[in-house]
Design a protein around this motif. Structure first.
Motif, PDB file in Angstrom:
ATOM      1  N   ILE A  80     -12.185  -5.160  -1.935  1.00  9.90           N
ATOM      2  CA  ILE A  80     -10.848  -5.335  -2.470  1.00  9.90           C
ATOM      3  C   ILE A  80     -10.354  -6.740  -2.132  1.00  9.90           C
ATOM      4  CG2 ILE A  80      -8.458  -4.527  -2.401  1.00  9.90           C
ATOM      5  CD1 ILE A  80      -9.513  -1.769  -1.699  1.00  9.90           C
ATOM      6  N   MET A  86      -3.025  -4.739  -6.095  1.00  8.72           N
ATOM      7  CA  MET A  86      -3.623  -3.701  -5.259  1.00  8.72           C
ATOM      8  C   MET A  86      -3.033  -3.722  -3.854  1.00  8.72           C
ATOM      9  SD  MET A  86      -5.871  -1.272  -5.351  1.00  8.72           S
ATOM     10  CE  MET A  86      -7.072  -0.344  -4.374  1.00  8.72           C
ATOM     11  N   ALA A  87      -2.776  -4.918  -3.341  1.00  5.71           N
ATOM     12  CA  ALA A  87      -2.244  -5.036  -1.987  1.00  5.71           C
ATOM     13  C   ALA A  87      -0.877  -4.367  -1.845  1.00  5.71           C
ATOM     14  CB  ALA A  87      -2.140  -6.507  -1.589  1.00  5.71           C
ATOM     15  N   GLU A  94      -5.494   8.958  -6.335  1.00  3.12           N
ATOM     16  CA  GLU A  94      -6.628   8.531  -5.519  1.00  3.12           C
ATOM     17  C   GLU A  94      -7.528   7.600  -6.329  1.00  3.12           C
ATOM     18  OE1 GLU A  94      -8.837  11.824  -4.088  1.00  3.12           O
ATOM     19  OE2 GLU A  94      -7.164  12.713  -2.981  1.00  3.12           O
ATOM     20  N   CYS A  95      -8.148   6.672  -5.620  1.00  6.76           N
ATOM     21  CA  CYS A  95      -9.196   5.839  -6.206  1.00  6.76           C
ATOM     22  C   CYS A  95     -10.461   6.021  -5.384  1.00  6.76           C
ATOM     23  CB  CYS A  95      -8.796   4.364  -6.198  1.00  6.76           C
ATOM     24  SG  CYS A  95      -7.885   3.855  -7.643  1.00  6.76           S
ATOM     25  N   VAL A 117      -9.198   5.590  -1.500  1.00  6.25           N
ATOM     26  CA  VAL A 117      -7.918   5.017  -1.110  1.00  6.25           C
ATOM     27  C   VAL A 117      -6.836   5.714  -1.915  1.00  6.25           C
ATOM     28  CG1 VAL A 117      -8.906   2.769  -0.537  1.00  6.25           C
ATOM     29  CG2 VAL A 117      -7.998   3.169  -2.820  1.00  6.25           C
ATOM     30  N   LEU A 158      -3.303   5.247  -3.852  1.00  7.88           N
ATOM     31  CA  LEU A 158      -2.423   4.269  -4.469  1.00  7.88           C
ATOM     32  C   LEU A 158      -1.057   4.901  -4.681  1.00  7.88           C
ATOM     33  CD1 LEU A 158      -4.760   2.666  -7.168  1.00  7.88           C
ATOM     34  CD2 LEU A 158      -4.490   2.067  -4.768  1.00  7.88           C
ATOM     35  N   TYR A 189      -8.325  -1.027 -13.536  1.00 11.30           N
ATOM     36  CA  TYR A 189      -8.471  -1.790 -12.290  1.00 11.30           C
ATOM     37  C   TYR A 189      -9.246  -3.070 -12.579  1.00 11.30           C
ATOM     38  CZ  TYR A 189      -9.347  -2.828  -7.357  1.00 11.30           C
ATOM     39  OH  TYR A 189      -9.372  -3.425  -6.120  1.00 11.30           O
ATOM     40  N   ASP A 241      -6.661  -8.568  -6.579  1.00  7.98           N
ATOM     41  CA  ASP A 241      -6.994  -7.428  -7.427  1.00  7.98           C
ATOM     42  C   ASP A 241      -5.705  -6.770  -7.911  1.00  7.98           C
ATOM     43  OD1 ASP A 241      -9.573  -8.019  -6.828  1.00  7.98           O
ATOM     44  OD2 ASP A 241     -10.060  -6.112  -5.877  1.00  7.98           O
ATOM     45  N   GLU A 285      -7.090   3.926   3.891  1.00  5.12           N
ATOM     46  CA  GLU A 285      -8.206   4.680   3.337  1.00  5.12           C
ATOM     47  C   GLU A 285      -8.315   6.048   4.002  1.00  5.12           C
ATOM     48  OE1 GLU A 285     -11.860   2.603   3.342  1.00  5.12           O
ATOM     49  OE2 GLU A 285     -11.057   0.804   2.389  1.00  5.12           O
ATOM     50  N   HIS A 340      -1.706  -0.239  -2.304  1.00  7.23           N
ATOM     51  CA  HIS A 340      -2.808   0.314  -1.520  1.00  7.23           C
ATOM     52  C   HIS A 340      -2.285   0.952  -0.235  1.00  7.23           C
ATOM     53  CE1 HIS A 340      -6.597  -0.589   1.099  1.00  7.23           C
ATOM     54  NE2 HIS A 340      -6.596   0.648   0.661  1.00  7.23           N
ATOM     55  N   ARG A 341      -2.744   2.155   0.049  1.00  6.35           N
ATOM     56  CA  ARG A 341      -2.421   2.860   1.287  1.00  6.35           C
ATOM     57  C   ARG A 341      -3.688   3.006   2.116  1.00  6.35           C
ATOM     58  NH1 ARG A 341       1.513   1.171  -0.105  1.00  6.35           N
ATOM     59  NH2 ARG A 341       3.460   2.165  -0.727  1.00  6.35           N
TER      60      ARG A 341
END
Length: 544
Positions: free
Chosen positions: A409, A434-435, A400-401, A454, A456, A474, A413, A441, A438-439
């Motif tokens: 974002i 990140m794209a 998790e972030c 979010v 990851l 990050y 990134d 939110e 990223h899953r």
């Protein structure tokens, strides 16, 4: 914390490799002063680092000898390289204590060539700028035109650098727009006496031996740099601490004796500039701690010059929540050959909007007071590692972030995977955008108001191939030239799910051991940005 301590070194190393102990150069605590406070940042500027083509090729793949020598001293004390840049013989390294890493914003490096009319990088300037705790800082390392009679060329070098050395951060697009500017290097200004009354080199050396109490006034009155600062031809915007050390050039290499083929001169300098009243309710300042040379280094014909400053930061302060005035416009910069316009109204509006947006998240009861100030908002990301171990090649790795409310974002990134004991922010082992990881939110009930979460998900084969301890970092990177560090994870372990004895980790030390990722040999090229391997080539591969 209201201040940061900065330690500066400028040294023309005359193409020599580090052959003397550099602990004294960095003024590290010894057995006699073990409680001496360590600086928050080391800013190390070298000139005439050996830069023939074969050296540049090797330095692009491995650390150059000087960087390796500094790493051996500083990285053991938990310093890391925040940013470095090299232009032929010029090298600039900015080391930071690890605790400051997640407060570095808008990091950018630039260079300007002034040799052969701007085509050659043997002379010029390199710089690193960033924001830290609400203040903008800029460090410049330069090597200007040599020889006593070429004073006009040095003046022109300065004005060329000021005019063409630009950054992508609009509010500080010029060197002189920063809250703090420190300009170091071999400026090459000499002692210059009037025609007909000029003493010989031997006579100057004799007069230096008669100086008492480090008062060099009689010789400094003929210093070219002080003269052009007074006449506002160059460096008029800067200040210099009082010089209480003898000329640092030119010495016979391997000795402490002046080479009388040149007049002894203060070619190696450290200057500074502060915009004291750039913000409400706080006055910025740079307080000198020390400014001196270190005479017993003899590998070069120059002596290194060092300085320490404490600078005031805005930690804990923002603009008044009621009196939201526009930033004060910067005055026009006066120079002989270049005039830099003040900050445009558009940039002022942008800066004001940034401040205003950051205030929207502050509670209403604070807004009712004109005397209460909240901490300025800082975009931050916190990693929550769901598993402390990443099983290599087994399955995707999830975590998790937690994002602060002001984090946006960007498509560029990225999250770097680093050795747990990394030495340089450029030394990632692998990375994922990140794209890609990223899953959607989620908003768990345990998350504080005003933050977002979010998930990851790192796919199998994301770059961790060798057992060891690692970290995630990050980077916010709205464009390819500027980046900010928003978060650093705690160390985690990577291992094979079914331990093979030849790979099994035997470490019982709670402090993660460095893996081969921090050595000078690449062991894993997965996800490696090959373009970064040639980052020096784009500056210059020419022989000095």
């Amino acid at each position: 914390m209201d201040n940061l301590r900065l330690y500066f070194v400028t040294w023309n190393v005359a193409t020599k490799a580090p052959s003397q102990d550099i602990n004294a150069l960095l003024d590290f605590p010894s057995q006699f002063n073990k409680n001496k406070p360590l600086p928050d940042f080391f800013i190390l500027g070298l000139q005439e680092v050996k830069s023939q083509p074969q050296n540049m090729v090797m330095d692009s793949l491995f650390s150059d000898p000087w960087t390796s020598a500094f790493n051996k001293v500083l990285c053991r004390q938990e310093y890391v390289i925040a940013k470095s840049i090299r232009l032929q013989g010029l090298l600039l390294l900015v080391y930071t204590q690890l605790k400051h890493i997640t407060h570095l914003r808008d990091i950018e490096a630039q260079y300007t060539k002034t040799g052969l009319g701007g085509m050659w990088g043997n002379k010029g300037a390199i710089s690193i700028r960033f924001n830290i705790y609400g203040c903008s800082v800029c460090f410049v390392n330069c090597h200007l035109t040599a020889h006593e009679h070429l004073l006009a060329d040095r003046v022109n070098d300065y004005n060329t650098i000021i005019k063409y050395h630009n950054y992508h951060v609009q509010e500080t697009s010029n060197i002189l727009y920063h809250d703090y500017v420190f300009w170091i290097g071999d400026l090459n200004f000499r002692t210059d006496h009037p025609t007909g009354s000029s003493p010989t080199s031997e006579e100057i050396v004799t007069s230096l031996k008669k100086v008492e109490k480090d008062v060099y006034t009689n010789i400094l009155r003929h210093d070219q740099l002080l003269a052009v600062m007074e006449s506002e031809e160059a460096f008029a915007e800067f200040s210099e601490p009082d010089i209480k050390f003898p000329p640092t050039y030119k010495f016979n290499i391997g000795t402490d004796e002046y080479d009388i083929k040149r007049k002894p001169s203060w070619t190696d300098r450290i200057l500074y500039k502060v915009i004291a009243n750039n913000y409400e309710n706080i006055t910025l300042r740079a307080d000198l701690i020390s400014y001196n040379h270190i005479p017993f280094y003899t590998l070069s014909d120059h002596k290194p010059v060092v300085a320490q400053f404490n600078i005031k930061i805005r930690h804990g302060f923002i603009r008044s929540l009621i009196e939201r005035e526009s930033p004060k416009p910067r005055a026009t910069i006066r120079m002989r050959s270049a005039v830099i316009a003040p900050m445009s109204q558009t940039i002022q509006d942008t800066a004001e909007k940034t401040v205003t947006d950051g205030l929207d998240a502050v509670s209403a009861d604070i807004c009712e007071s004109t005397e209460t100030f909240a901490n300025y908002t800082e975009k931050t990301i916190k990693f929550v590692l769901n598993n402390q171990k990443w099983y290599i090649g087994d399955s995707e790795y999830r975590m998790e972030c937690i994002l602060s409310q002001d984090v946006e974002i960007h498509p560029n990134d990225w999250i770097g995977i680093y050795d747990a004991s990394f030495q340089n922010l450029d030394d990632y082992i692998a990375y994922e955008y990140m794209a890609k990881v990223h899953r959607p939110e989620i908003q768990p009930v345990h998350v504080a108001p005003g933050t977002r979460v979010v998930i990851l998900s790192f796919p199998v084969g994301s770059g961790v191939r060798i057992p060891g301890f690692y970290r995630f970092i990050y980077f916010s990177q709205p464009n390819s030239d500027v980046r900010s560090v928003l978060g650093v994870s705690t160390p985690f372990e990577a291992s094979f799910k079914t331990e093979d004895p030849q790979w099994a980790s035997t470490s019982t030390n709670p402090t993660p051991k460095p893996t081969s990722a921090t050595s000078d040999v690449f062991t894993d090229f997965t996800g490696l940005d090959v373009a970064n391997l040639s980052r020096h080539f784009s500056h210059d591969l020419s022989i000095d």
